[in-house]
Design an enzyme around this catalytic site. Sequence first.
Site, mmCIF file in Angstrom:
data_model
loop_
_atom_site.group_PDB
_atom_site.id
_atom_site.type_symbol
_atom_site.label_atom_id
_atom_site.label_comp_id
_atom_site.label_asym_id
_atom_site.label_seq_id
_atom_site.Cartn_x
_atom_site.Cartn_y
_atom_site.Cartn_z
ATOM 1 N N ARG A 166 0.833 -1.219 0.000
ATOM 2 C CA ARG A 166 0.000 0.000 0.000
ATOM 3 C C ARG A 166 0.866 1.268 0.000
ATOM 4 O O ARG A 166 0.535 2.266 0.630
ATOM 5 C CB ARG A 166 -0.930 0.042 1.209
ATOM 6 C CG ARG A 166 -1.967 -1.041 1.248
ATOM 7 C CD ARG A 166 -2.977 -0.947 0.108
ATOM 8 N NE ARG A 166 -4.106 -1.829 0.335
ATOM 9 C CZ ARG A 166 -4.088 -3.132 0.076
ATOM 10 N NH1 ARG A 166 -3.019 -3.692 -0.454
ATOM 11 N NH2 ARG A 166 -5.155 -3.860 0.315
ATOM 12 N N SER A 215 -10.290 -0.708 4.086
ATOM 13 C CA SER A 215 -9.438 -0.920 5.266
ATOM 14 C C SER A 215 -8.934 0.426 5.758
ATOM 15 O O SER A 215 -8.331 1.178 4.997
ATOM 16 C CB SER A 215 -8.226 -1.784 4.921
ATOM 17 O OG SER A 215 -8.619 -3.025 4.428
ATOM 18 N N GLU A 270 -4.127 3.409 6.592
ATOM 19 C CA GLU A 270 -4.007 3.160 5.160
ATOM 20 C C GLU A 270 -4.658 4.330 4.424
ATOM 21 O O GLU A 270 -4.240 4.738 3.355
ATOM 22 C CB GLU A 270 -4.743 1.855 4.839
ATOM 23 C CG GLU A 270 -4.239 1.157 3.605
ATOM 24 C CD GLU A 270 -5.306 0.977 2.576
ATOM 25 O OE1 GLU A 270 -5.383 1.864 1.689
ATOM 26 O OE2 GLU A 270 -6.033 -0.019 2.630
HETATM 27 N N1 EPU Z 1 -10.082 -10.936 10.644
HETATM 28 C C1 EPU Z 1 -10.618 -11.018 11.906
HETATM 29 N N2 EPU Z 1 -11.549 -10.083 12.283
HETATM 30 C C2 EPU Z 1 -11.943 -9.099 11.469
HETATM 31 C C3 EPU Z 1 -11.381 -9.004 10.175
HETATM 32 C C4 EPU Z 1 -10.440 -9.943 9.788
HETATM 33 O O1 EPU Z 1 -10.288 -11.916 12.662
HETATM 34 O O2 EPU Z 1 -12.805 -8.315 11.884
HETATM 35 C C5 EPU Z 1 -9.117 -11.966 10.206
HETATM 36 C C6 EPU Z 1 -9.750 -12.881 9.166
HETATM 37 O O3 EPU Z 1 -10.436 -13.936 9.761
HETATM 38 C C7 EPU Z 1 -8.572 -13.367 8.376
HETATM 39 C C8 EPU Z 1 -7.621 -12.179 8.421
HETATM 40 O O4 EPU Z 1 -8.050 -11.356 9.504
HETATM 41 O O5 EPU Z 1 -7.944 -14.443 9.013
HETATM 42 C C9 EPU Z 1 -7.549 -11.402 7.133
HETATM 43 O O6 EPU Z 1 -8.835 -10.853 6.829
HETATM 44 P P1 EPU Z 1 -9.281 -10.505 5.332
HETATM 45 O O7 EPU Z 1 -9.068 -11.676 4.427
HETATM 46 O O8 EPU Z 1 -10.646 -9.916 5.397
HETATM 47 O O9 EPU Z 1 -8.236 -9.429 4.833
HETATM 48 P P2 EPU Z 1 -7.560 -8.170 5.546
HETATM 49 O O10 EPU Z 1 -6.133 -8.499 5.812
HETATM 50 O O11 EPU Z 1 -8.378 -7.688 6.671
HETATM 51 C C10 EPU Z 1 -6.668 -7.191 3.301
HETATM 52 C C11 EPU Z 1 -6.680 -5.867 2.600
HETATM 53 C C12 EPU Z 1 -8.010 -5.633 1.914
HETATM 54 C C13 EPU Z 1 -8.234 -6.759 0.924
HETATM 55 C C14 EPU Z 1 -8.204 -8.097 1.680
HETATM 56 C C15 EPU Z 1 -8.297 -9.281 0.751
HETATM 57 C C16 EPU Z 1 -5.182 -4.436 3.863
HETATM 58 C C17 EPU Z 1 -5.056 -3.285 4.786
HETATM 59 N N3 EPU Z 1 -6.425 -4.791 3.538
HETATM 60 O O12 EPU Z 1 -7.620 -7.104 4.349
HETATM 61 O O13 EPU Z 1 -7.927 -4.414 1.194
HETATM 62 O O14 EPU Z 1 -9.478 -6.622 0.255
HETATM 63 O O15 EPU Z 1 -6.941 -8.219 2.388
HETATM 64 O O16 EPU Z 1 -7.106 -9.470 0.070
HETATM 65 O O17 EPU Z 1 -4.164 -4.990 3.427
HETATM 66 C C18 EPU Z 1 -8.293 -2.068 1.367
HETATM 67 O O18 EPU Z 1 -7.080 -1.927 1.211
HETATM 68 O O19 EPU Z 1 -9.052 -1.075 1.530
HETATM 69 C C19 EPU Z 1 -8.852 -3.408 1.409
HETATM 70 C C20 EPU Z 1 -10.140 -3.632 1.632
#
Ligand code: EPU
Length: 339
Positions: free
Chosen positions: A165, A239, A335
């Site tokens: 990012r 995010s 972010e």
């Molecule tokens: N999780 C939790 N609780 C929550 C949210 C997530 O325990 O409330 C856990 C999930 O269970 C999972 C892990 O965190 O094990 C990752 O969650 P998720 O797959 O939803 O992805 P993320 O890391 O929260 C990132 C990106 C998103 C992108 C997704 C999918 C960042 C900051 N965010 O989110 O990007 O869509 O991966 O690849 O890297 C954005 O940048 O605006 C965005 C939405």
Amino acid sequence: MSTVLNNVSLLPFNTFGIKANAKYFTEFGSTAALIDILKDPQWSNIKKMILGGGSNILLTHDFDGLVLKNSMRGIEITKEDPDYFYVKASAGEQWHDFVLYCLHHQMGGVENLSLIPGSVGASPMQNIGAYGVELCDVFDSLEAIHISSLEQKIFTKAECHFGYRESVFKRSLKDQYIILSVTYRLSKEHVIHNSYGAISEVLRQKHIEKPTIQDISNAVIEIRQSKLPDPKQLGNAGSFFKNPEIEELAFKQFHLLHPAAPFFKTSNGQYKIPAGWLIEQCGWKGKVIGNTGAHKDQALVLVNYGHATGEEIWTLALKIQHSVKEKFDIDIHTEVNIH
Ligand code: EPU
């Protein structure tokens, strides 16, 4: 010649749905129109803010300067070789419209990035990423104009210094260039990225064994729609924080104390911990504070329940940051761009 308006509400131009005004506001539909404004001495000493899709900003107060909204449109294939199409898109195009164009023309590489809100111009700025793919994987080059010298420059991938990012435009060249167009390198022979857990799960449920880029796009859209609030219904900017990356030693201590925490080893030997998980553990998931809150299905997404001010959201963000630091001794960084 573009018209500059006075005292314009930015409410329709930010997906958080925050009420804030710009002292001056103009839209430009071409490089020539932008140059006309930048050359005009009336605006030379005035602060400027470039607005694309407004999907990654939090406005905490009125903007006492000139907002330049990029409305440049157009998508064209500029080059083709046996393996790739090179496609140039104007910065004001909606990102998802560009993804649809690629799917329609059987061009591979951006299907995992389906439905990300925002504009083409913002895509390299923060190296957008989702479901195992980052913008830099398909990036060829971009064209930008220097705000004060008006010099136009082509940036290669190396010159953009992409990170998680991150790009040079968020760091050393912050607020210096306006991105005019981006050229992407898209594959003819498609490489399918379906290893992300949620994608493989959707494909398995649908009994799709050999997914096409369209199947991947459909799966990503389904996942996003099930987890992430639609900014048209509930103000948000995706995010709010980045997932923190920590050193091996600190990670080992963290893992001993929190063996259930999800984590990913990164290519540079660090450990990424989902900020959404950390925030949820601190009790914020689904919590509503006044007009704000952390979303019930994805704690990393802060939301505006209707009439929140940017300051209210920012106050919540600071509280969340503080509690994650207290509980886990981990710093989480925004972010979203804070203005
Ligand atoms: N999780 C939790 N609780 C929550 C949210 C997530 O325990 O409330 C856990 C999930 O269970 C999972 C892990 O965190 O094990 C990752 O969650 P998720 O797959 O939803 O992805 P993320 O890391 O929260 C990132 C990106 C998103 C992108 C997704 C999918 C960042 C900051 N965010 O989110 O990007 O869509 O991966 O690849 O890297 C954005 O940048 O605006 C965005 C939405």
